[in-house]
Design a protein around this motif. Structure first.
Motif, mmCIF file in Angstrom:
data_model
loop_
_atom_site.group_PDB
_atom_site.id
_atom_site.type_symbol
_atom_site.label_atom_id
_atom_site.label_comp_id
_atom_site.label_asym_id
_atom_site.label_seq_id
_atom_site.Cartn_x
_atom_site.Cartn_y
_atom_site.Cartn_z
ATOM 1 N N SER A 52 12.271 -42.504 95.029
ATOM 2 C CA SER A 52 12.311 -41.530 93.936
ATOM 3 C C SER A 52 12.784 -40.163 94.417
ATOM 4 N N ILE B 258 11.904 -37.462 93.209
ATOM 5 C CA ILE B 258 10.753 -36.553 93.188
ATOM 6 C C ILE B 258 10.157 -36.415 94.584
ATOM 7 N N LEU C 295 11.860 -29.618 80.545
ATOM 8 C CA LEU C 295 11.535 -31.042 80.474
ATOM 9 C C LEU C 295 10.828 -31.360 79.162
ATOM 10 N N ALA D 63 5.081 -32.860 84.448
ATOM 11 C CA ALA D 63 6.412 -32.850 85.064
ATOM 12 C C ALA D 63 6.664 -34.125 85.867
ATOM 13 N N GLN E 22 9.181 -37.051 84.260
ATOM 14 C CA GLN E 22 10.428 -37.195 85.013
ATOM 15 C C GLN E 22 10.537 -38.590 85.612
ATOM 16 N N SER F 189 11.513 -40.966 82.954
ATOM 17 C CA SER F 189 12.932 -40.792 82.624
ATOM 18 C C SER F 189 13.813 -41.494 83.646
ATOM 19 N N GLU F 190 13.496 -41.314 84.926
ATOM 20 C CA GLU F 190 14.280 -41.939 85.990
ATOM 21 C C GLU F 190 14.312 -43.457 85.836
ATOM 22 N N ARG G 88 10.490 -44.100 79.197
ATOM 23 C CA ARG G 88 9.852 -43.088 78.371
ATOM 24 C C ARG G 88 9.581 -43.593 76.960
ATOM 25 N N LYS H 66 20.676 -30.393 79.540
ATOM 26 C CA LYS H 66 20.230 -31.289 80.605
ATOM 27 C C LYS H 66 20.442 -30.741 82.019
ATOM 28 N N LYS I 134 17.677 -28.294 82.948
ATOM 29 C CA LYS I 134 16.408 -28.983 83.185
ATOM 30 C C LYS I 134 16.364 -29.602 84.564
ATOM 31 N N GLY I 135 17.449 -30.272 84.963
ATOM 32 C CA GLY I 135 17.469 -30.970 86.244
ATOM 33 C C GLY I 135 17.308 -30.034 87.424
ATOM 34 N N LEU J 193 13.759 -28.255 87.322
ATOM 35 C CA LEU J 193 12.666 -29.189 87.583
ATOM 36 C C LEU J 193 12.634 -29.556 89.065
#
Length: 567
Positions: free
Chosen positions: A30, A32, A67, A129, A133, A136-137, A141, A267, A270-271, A274
């Protein structure tokens, strides 16, 4: 000098995030976790290339706001109403019971009642968050577990208001004023939300139509940024989080025909923001503190993850979720959250929680966040085993359904696009249409017409219209160059997507068949055949005979298209 230092910090952040996240994505992990690792590396616990600053934290918080705005764009008021029992009932019980249990445990370990209450409330909150996220990945969702998680997170975002009020009361040591303060704050928050909602429903659509008529896409972006920040700032004056303000802004725009274009424009913001937020979370991990208190910290993190998982799973079962789905939601929401950072840092500055305890709690929250991708994967496997079905499927009620698929996307909603849509409507086939003529969109925007304003050249717009789940795309615009660009954008996302094109002439058909694998219909041929049909009938030829002659000629023309003149 301060501005220069902040720019250097941002540059370091960007360079570290690109380098580290690329490595993590290459090993199929990920993004993240990559941002978290980058934050640890450049932060005080690592190479100390970036110092903690209010400016960076403010920028990072905007990532969460954007987000929630994107989430709101995908909702509607009716969809939110279908989740209301989960927001208020399941979310409310989760926050209250989790806070009470953690508070009792803290007091059992000789922590005073005031800090124990704040610790319980802070750890009851999960990370909006991280969870959203991650969903979404993984494209989850719009699944049942994804929507339940969102419902609980929405209540948690609301819960920060009374928690901050409670903190101020405890800091002032005026216990009797809490209910009065809470009542005033809740009233102000409800009034501010009501004002924003009513004004938004009345004003937003006319404003965006006026902007769209100018043809300036930059104004679209600017208006949306103004809306998000303006609503967030206005609501923050009444104690409502800016993140919740972002969600409300998105919810209001979700009711308009501009939502797909807005989603594509916002978008990128946001990316980036975030990613910055996740890196600031990584910076909060104190490696020295972790090493010195490894046993205690691991114990707290494990207890938090297991305890919240089991409690949320139990509550989920009470609300009708299948056992596997309830456990999956529990694992997904078992970590601490970003509002826990806000609450504990405020508690430390007010002296309610000792500073050494604050640092310990922040490290625990950050570490628990880092476990989210692994627990989400484990939860998926647990659900598949316990529910005895394929991974990713859902189903526990009619009010939460999987995202639609198998629809046709019609690009261009003029006379040709409307004719195609009418034929499909008569057969009950699903369509979504997009057009850049705002007047046309406005005049045709009725309840049963899925037509939106947007530029189909943009990959992000196509993605927001569900291109990956679509059955086909029908391009009806009369601009050959524009049609070619749209086809290329489509094939970048879904190389084998079926595309049907209205071609200007035979030359355009030949170019399309040579360079792009699509089905094209040349206007020159079809127009002449239709005209020929009318002439034959006027000369007294029977309808069935005329239609057969034209159809035979049509078939022959398409078989020998190479011999047909270009125009």
């Amino acid at each position: 000098m301060h501005f220069s230092e902040m720019l250097i910090d941002v540059l370091v952040f960007l360079a570290a995030s690109i380098a580290v996240v690329m490595v993590f994505k290459r090993v199929k992990t990920s993004a993240i976790l990559g941002y978290l690792a980058a934050g640890v590396i450049v932060g005080p616990a690592g190479l100390a290339l970036v110092k903690e600053s209010d400016s960076l934290h403010i920028l990072a918080e905007f990532g969460v706001v954007f987000l929630l705005f994107m989430i709101g764009l995908e909702f509607s008021v009716s969809r939110l109403k279908s989740l209301l029992k989960y927001v208020v009932g399941l979310g409310g019980l989760q926050v209250v019971l989790t806070a009470a249990i953690i508070c009792a445990v803290a007091m059992a370990f000789a922590i005073g009642s005031s800090p124990a209450v704040i610790i319980g409330g802070g750890l009851a909150l999960s990370s909006t968050a991280f969870v959203l996220q991650l969903l979404s990945e993984r494209g989850e969702r719009d699944t049942p577990h994804g929507k339940i998680a969102l419902a609980i997170l929405l209540f948690q975002d609301l819960a920060i208001v009374p928690l901050l009020i409670l903190l101020s009361v405890l800091a002032a040591d005026t216990q009797t004023s809490f209910l009065a303060s809470l009542g005033i704050a809740v009233g102000e928050a409800a009034l501010s939300l009501g004002i924003v909602y009513v004004l938004g429903r009345v004003m937003l659509r006319p404003i965006y139509r006026s902007i769209a008529l100018t043809g300036e896409t930059d104004l679209f972006v600017g208006a949306t940024l103004l809306l998000i920040i303006g609503i967030g700032l206005f609501l923050s004056l009444f104690g409502v989080s800016m993140a919740l303000g972002g969600f409300l802004a998105g919810l209001l725009l979700a009711e308009t025909e501009f939502r797909h274009q807005i989603e594509a424009d916002i978008k990128p913001f946001k990316g980036i923001l975030l990613g910055l937020f996740f890196m600031t979370v990584g910076m909060a991990i104190d490696l020295k503190l972790l090493v010195d208190n490894i046993g205690l910290i691991v114990g707290i993190v494990v207890a938090l993850l297991v305890g919240k998982t089991l409690l949320i799973a139990l509550l989920g079962r009470m609300f009708g979720l299948e056992g596997g789905t309830a456990l999956r939601v529990g694992m997904l929401l078992s970590q601490g959250g970003e509002f826990g950072f806000v609450l504990f840092i405020s508690a430390g500055s007010l002296g309610v929680i000792p500073e050494e305890h604050v640092q310990l709690l922040l490290t625990c929250i950050a570490l628990s966040m880092g476990t989210t991708p692994f627990l989400a994967t484990l939860g998926k496997k647990v659900e598949s085993v316990l529910c005895n079905r394929k991974l990713g499927t859902g189903g526990f009620g009619d009010d939460i359904q999987e995202g639609s698929s198998g629809h046709a996307i019609i690009v261009g909603y003029g006379r040709v696009g409307q004719t195609v849509a009418t034929l499909m409507h008569e057969m009950g086939l699903p369509i979504v249409a997009i057009d850049r003529d705002v007047k046309r969109v406005q005049s045709l925007q009725v309840d049963d017409n899925q037509i939106f304003y947007g530029d189909a050249n943009q990959i992000s717009v196509l993605m927001s219209m569900g291109i990956k789940n679509a059955r086909c795309v029908v391009i009806t615009i009369d601009e050959p160059h524009g049609a070619n660009k749209i086809i290329q954008a489509i094939h970048q996302i879904v190389p084998d997507m079926k595309v049907f094109v209205r071609a200007k002439d035979v030359a355009h058909v030949r170019w399309l068949e040579k360079n792009i694998s699509v089905k094209a219909v040349p206007e020159a041929i079809e127009g002449s055949l239709q005209l020929g049909t009318i002439v034959l009938k006027d000369f007294g030829i029977e309808d069935t005979v005329a239609v057969k002659i034209v159809n035979d000629h049509r078939e022959n023309l398409y078989l020998n298209l190479d011999d047909y003149p270009d125009s």
